[in-house]
Design an enzyme around this catalytic site. Structure first.
Site, PDB file in Angstrom:
ATOM      1  CG  ASP A  13      -1.842  -1.216   1.238  1.00 25.83           C
ATOM      2  OD1 ASP A  13      -2.211  -1.702   0.152  1.00 25.83           O
ATOM      3  OD2 ASP A  13      -2.154  -1.690   2.346  1.00 25.83           O
ATOM      4  CE  LYS A  16       2.316  -2.435  -4.344  1.00 31.31           C
ATOM      5  NZ  LYS A  16       2.005  -2.009  -2.978  1.00 31.31           N
ATOM      6  CG  ASN A  38      -2.865 -10.987  -2.399  1.00 30.00           C
ATOM      7  OD1 ASN A  38      -2.881 -10.726  -3.598  1.00 30.00           O
ATOM      8  ND2 ASN A  38      -1.874 -11.638  -1.820  1.00 30.00           N
ATOM      9  N   GLY A  40      -4.578  -4.346  -3.682  1.00 34.68           N
ATOM     10  CA  GLY A  40      -5.576  -3.320  -3.990  1.00 34.68           C
ATOM     11  C   GLY A  40      -4.829  -2.043  -4.335  1.00 34.68           C
ATOM     12  CG  HIS A  41      -2.243  -1.947  -6.891  1.00 38.16           C
ATOM     13  ND1 HIS A  41      -1.411  -2.525  -7.808  1.00 38.16           N
ATOM     14  CD2 HIS A  41      -1.921  -2.506  -5.697  1.00 38.16           C
ATOM     15  CE1 HIS A  41      -0.616  -3.407  -7.199  1.00 38.16           C
ATOM     16  NE2 HIS A  41      -0.915  -3.416  -5.921  1.00 38.16           N
ATOM     17  NE  ARG A 142       5.189 -31.499  -7.760  1.00 37.60           N
ATOM     18  CZ  ARG A 142       6.261 -32.212  -7.401  1.00 37.60           C
ATOM     19  NH1 ARG A 142       7.269 -32.330  -8.223  1.00 37.60           N
ATOM     20  NH2 ARG A 142       6.305 -32.790  -6.226  1.00 37.60           N
ATOM     21  CD  GLN A 223       0.966  -9.076  -2.316  1.00 37.87           C
ATOM     22  OE1 GLN A 223       1.717  -9.789  -2.943  1.00 37.87           O
ATOM     23  NE2 GLN A 223      -0.309  -8.996  -2.587  1.00 37.87           N
ATOM     24  CB  THR A 302      -7.141  -0.783  -1.390  1.00 39.00           C
ATOM     25  OG1 THR A 302      -6.247   0.250  -1.004  1.00 39.00           O
ATOM     26  CG2 THR A 302      -7.824  -0.400  -2.671  1.00 39.00           C
ATOM     27  NE  ARG A 306      -7.310  -6.812   6.913  1.00 35.95           N
ATOM     28  CZ  ARG A 306      -6.408  -7.780   6.818  1.00 35.95           C
ATOM     29  NH1 ARG A 306      -6.157  -8.560   7.845  1.00 35.95           N
ATOM     30  NH2 ARG A 306      -5.745  -7.981   5.704  1.00 35.95           N
TER      31      ARG A 306
HETATM   32  P1  GDP Z   1      -0.820   0.354  -3.513  1.00 30.17           P
HETATM   33  O1  GDP Z   1      -1.420  -0.929  -3.055  1.00 30.17           O
HETATM   34  O2  GDP Z   1       0.659   0.408  -3.280  1.00 30.17           O
HETATM   35  O3  GDP Z   1      -1.168   0.715  -4.925  1.00 30.17           O
HETATM   36  O4  GDP Z   1      -1.438   1.493  -2.583  1.00 30.17           O
HETATM   37  P2  GDP Z   1      -2.989   1.647  -2.157  1.00 30.17           P
HETATM   38  O5  GDP Z   1      -3.733   2.198  -3.303  1.00 30.17           O
HETATM   39  O6  GDP Z   1      -3.495   0.422  -1.510  1.00 30.17           O
HETATM   40  O7  GDP Z   1      -2.840   2.710  -0.996  1.00 30.17           O
HETATM   41  C1  GDP Z   1      -2.270   3.976  -1.224  1.00 30.17           C
HETATM   42  C2  GDP Z   1      -3.286   5.036  -0.822  1.00 30.17           C
HETATM   43  O8  GDP Z   1      -2.649   6.287  -0.767  1.00 30.17           O
HETATM   44  C3  GDP Z   1      -4.422   5.200  -1.809  1.00 30.17           C
HETATM   45  O9  GDP Z   1      -5.579   5.563  -1.095  1.00 30.17           O
HETATM   46  C4  GDP Z   1      -3.958   6.358  -2.696  1.00 30.17           C
HETATM   47  O10 GDP Z   1      -5.052   7.064  -3.274  1.00 30.17           O
HETATM   48  C5  GDP Z   1      -3.262   7.209  -1.683  1.00 30.17           C
HETATM   49  N1  GDP Z   1      -2.139   8.020  -2.165  1.00 30.17           N
HETATM   50  C6  GDP Z   1      -1.186   7.728  -3.076  1.00 30.17           C
HETATM   51  N2  GDP Z   1      -0.252   8.697  -3.112  1.00 30.17           N
HETATM   52  C7  GDP Z   1      -0.628   9.625  -2.189  1.00 30.17           C
HETATM   53  C8  GDP Z   1      -0.072  10.844  -1.722  1.00 30.17           C
HETATM   54  O11 GDP Z   1       1.004  11.270  -2.143  1.00 30.17           O
HETATM   55  N3  GDP Z   1      -0.749  11.514  -0.728  1.00 30.17           N
HETATM   56  C9  GDP Z   1      -1.913  11.049  -0.217  1.00 30.17           C
HETATM   57  N4  GDP Z   1      -2.496  11.754   0.739  1.00 30.17           N
HETATM   58  N5  GDP Z   1      -2.469   9.907  -0.641  1.00 30.17           N
HETATM   59  C10 GDP Z   1      -1.828   9.193  -1.594  1.00 30.17           C
HETATM   60  P1  IMO Z   2      -0.933  -4.170  -2.205  1.00 31.72           P
HETATM   61  O1  IMO Z   2      -0.522  -4.705  -3.556  1.00 31.72           O
HETATM   62  C1  IMO Z   2      -0.974  -4.631   2.120  1.00 31.72           C
HETATM   63  C2  IMO Z   2      -0.925  -8.713   3.676  1.00 31.72           C
HETATM   64  C3  IMO Z   2      -2.180  -9.115   4.417  1.00 31.72           C
HETATM   65  C4  IMO Z   2      -1.571 -10.073   5.434  1.00 31.72           C
HETATM   66  C5  IMO Z   2      -0.486 -10.775   4.621  1.00 31.72           C
HETATM   67  C6  IMO Z   2      -0.910 -12.123   4.044  1.00 31.72           C
HETATM   68  O2  IMO Z   2      -2.235  -3.474  -2.221  1.00 31.72           O
HETATM   69  O3  IMO Z   2       0.176  -3.388  -1.593  1.00 31.72           O
HETATM   70  P2  IMO Z   2      -2.526 -12.760   2.033  1.00 31.72           P
HETATM   71  O4  IMO Z   2      -3.981 -12.534   1.841  1.00 31.72           O
HETATM   72  O5  IMO Z   2      -1.668 -12.166   0.983  1.00 31.72           O
HETATM   73  O6  IMO Z   2      -2.178 -14.190   2.290  1.00 31.72           O
HETATM   74  O7  IMO Z   2      -2.177 -12.004   3.426  1.00 31.72           O
HETATM   75  O8  IMO Z   2      -0.149  -9.899   3.567  1.00 31.72           O
HETATM   76  N1  IMO Z   2      -1.142  -8.194   2.301  1.00 31.72           N
HETATM   77  C7  IMO Z   2      -1.110  -6.906   1.986  1.00 31.72           C
HETATM   78  N2  IMO Z   2      -0.974  -5.805   2.763  1.00 31.72           N
HETATM   79  N3  IMO Z   2      -1.086  -4.493   0.784  1.00 31.72           N
HETATM   80  C8  IMO Z   2      -1.196  -5.573  -0.011  1.00 31.72           C
HETATM   81  O9  IMO Z   2      -1.191  -5.509  -1.357  1.00 31.72           O
HETATM   82  C9  IMO Z   2      -1.252  -6.856   0.579  1.00 31.72           C
HETATM   83  N4  IMO Z   2      -1.387  -8.107   0.125  1.00 31.72           N
HETATM   84  C10 IMO Z   2      -1.301  -8.918   1.181  1.00 31.72           C
HETATM   85  O10 IMO Z   2      -2.789  -8.015   5.024  1.00 31.72           O
HETATM   86  O11 IMO Z   2      -0.935  -9.349   6.462  1.00 31.72           O
HETATM   87 MG    MG Z   3      -2.903  -1.611  -1.756  1.00 30.95          MG
END
Ligand code: GDP
Ligand code: IMO
Ligand code: MG
Length: 431
Positions: A13, A16, A38, A40-41, A142, A223, A302, A306
């Site tokens: 999170d 990315k 798993n 969420g971007h 496998r 991740q 995302t 949680r």
């Molecule tokens: P990812 O899984 O790495 O793609 O990240 P997520 O989307 O799960 O979580 C990143 C969160 O930060 C999202 O709600 C984005 O909209 C938000 N976000 C990304 N860059 C910035 C930033 O520079 N500032 C703020 N306030 N939010 C950001």
């Molecule tokens: P993005 O790509 C944050 C965490 C779960 C848990 C552990 C194992 O959005 O950054 P799983 O369901 O993969 O077996 O859970 O890994 N986890 C993440 N935490 N961002 C993610 O993906 C995650 N993908 C898995 O919360 O702790």
């Molecule tokens: Mg994410």
């Protein structure tokens, strides 16, 4: 620059999706290479806010090819819902391809994921419950079913006739759960396969052809390195094979490692974690709450909704992840979240049982005992969200970014100061 990998440098999170959305402009192919839904971007652009779980974040550019690579675990139901949502909101998915070697998340995988967490009791990982770990476990054992198997009803029937009775006996004998009906699973997945079939192909050929034409490929990690099976805080990690680290990228798309010439590590300006496991700089106090709630996008998962655990920037873990990923450039995100703090702490080493430690320990119990040693930096208490050049940032924010770059040991090329596409600083002189 033929192939660039974007990885998360922390526990996921990091932003990315938002960085891939930015860098995708210069690529002709954007590919996911690991994990499954798993992930969420989040991407915010002219069409609104999108949370993608399987589809690569390049999908908003109509002229680009998006690939769900062979390293991804595909839940076909989730993928079809994602495609329908995108199409319904005016985003064409015409150029979305899925690898015939990608493993399929079957209905028993989420069931086993959730029952397994119960069996672990106090040692539960805190998974997303999406069945991704069990799907990759079957890949390694496998016992997997791949997208190519689904596409051919006869071979799918044959494969399921072997795998489902096996899985049903695991479900009933190990977990005391109800077995699944062959007919239901077979007919449901044949229907998914029918809808997805036109997109399923050997995507590694598409990727290699793009490379041979001299085009750029962008590989979107999921991740973060600290959740990796080998590099991460085992066993509080995610189970993706290939690894979500940069080293897994070539395998998960079917190109060679030497095709990768740049690795962008995405780091938040502080730390977050969802699920269980060590996090030395975690804050349980009001500062932690500010980090969680400050700004337009609070720290709420995302995928699962949680609340994320929050803490100060951990330079020990972040430098380590830069090293094991060969990070060549850093994108620092969510700097704006630090705007309200009068002073900011950065963890520069750990103390474990009285000894100074500069690299994450392998032992989880030692990691749980790590006491963060902090360096204090002055805050800026000014709005950073309108900065578009490094010099626009408040002076103390510039110092903070410079210090983080020094501590990670890699140049910071991008600083993000908000979730919107244009809320970003591309550095002329990386720090
Ligand atoms: P990812 O899984 O790495 O793609 O990240 P997520 O989307 O799960 O979580 C990143 C969160 O930060 C999202 O709600 C984005 O909209 C938000 N976000 C990304 N860059 C910035 C930033 O520079 N500032 C703020 N306030 N939010 C950001
Ligand atoms: P993005 O790509 C944050 C965490 C779960 C848990 C552990 C194992 O959005 O950054 P799983 O369901 O993969 O077996 O859970 O890994 N986890 C993440 N935490 N961002 C993610 O993906 C995650 N993908 C898995 O919360 O702790
Ligand atoms: Mg994410």
């Amino acid at each position: 620059m033929p192939a660039t990998v974007v990885i998360g440098g922390q526990w996921g999170d990091e932003g990315k999706g938002r960085i891939v959305d930015l860098l995708a402009r210069d690529a002709s192919v954007i590919a996911r290479y690991s994990a499954g839904n798993n992930a969420g971007h989040t991407i915010i652009n002219h069409l609104g806010l999108f949370a993608l779980h399987i589809v690569p974040a390049g999908i908003f550019y109509p002229d680009k090819t998006c690939i769900v690579g062979n390293g991804v675990a595909v839940d076909p139901q989730v993928l079809l819902e994602e495609i329908d949502t995108l199409e319904g909101r005016g985003v064409s998915t015409e150029r979305l391809l899925i690898s015939d070697r990608a493993h399929v998340v079957m209905p028993y995988h989420p069931i086993i994921d959730q029952l397994d967490e119960k069996l672990r009791g106090a040692a539960a990982v805190g998974t997303t419950g999406r069945g991704i770990g069990p799907c990759f476990a079957d890949k390694v054992a496998r016992l997997g079913i791949r997208m190519g198997d689904l596409a051919d009803p006869r071979s799918f029937h044959e494969r399921l006739s072997f795998v489902l009775p096996y899985k049903n006996s695991v479900l009933s004998r190990l977990y005391g759960a109800e077995p699944l009906s062959f007919e239901d699973v077979y007919s449901t997945y044949c229907e998914y396969a029918r809808r997805l079939a036109p997109r399923v192909c050997d995507t590694s050929i598409v990727a290699r052809e793009a490379l041979s034409r001299g085009e750029n490929i962008l590989l979107e990690g999921a991740q973060g390195a600290l959740l990796d099976l080998d590099a991460g805080t085992y066993d509080y990690v995610t189970s993706s094979v290939p690894s979500s680290t940069a080293a897994g990228a070539a395998i998960g798309l079917g190109i060679g490692p030497a095709d990768i010439t740049k690795i962008v590590g995405v780091y938040k300006a502080y730390m977050t974690r969802v699920g269980n496991g060590p996090m030395p700089t975690e804050l349980q106090d009001e500062d932690g709450q500010i980090l969680r709630l400050q700004g337009p996008r609070p720290e709420i998962g995302t995928t699962t909704g949680r609340p994320r655990r929050t803490g100060w920037f951990d330079a020990v873990a972040s430098r380590y992840s830069a090293q094991v990923n060969s990070v060549s450039a850093v994108a620092l995100t969510r700097l704006d979240v630090l705007d309200p703090f009068p002073s900011i702490q950065v963890c520069v080493s750990y103390k474990i049982d009285g000894a100074e430690v500069h690299s994450p320990p392998a032992s989880i119990s030692a990691y749980e005992r790590a006491e963060p040693q902090y360096e204090e930096l002055p805050g800026w208490r000014e709005d950073s969200t309108r900065a578009r050049r490094f010099d626009d940032l408040p002076k103390n924010a510039q110092r903070y970014v410079q210090r983080i770059g020094e501590l990670i040991g890699r140049p910071i090329e991008i600083v993000s100061v908000g979730p919107e596409r244009e809320q970003v600083i591309r550095m002329d002189r990386p720090v």
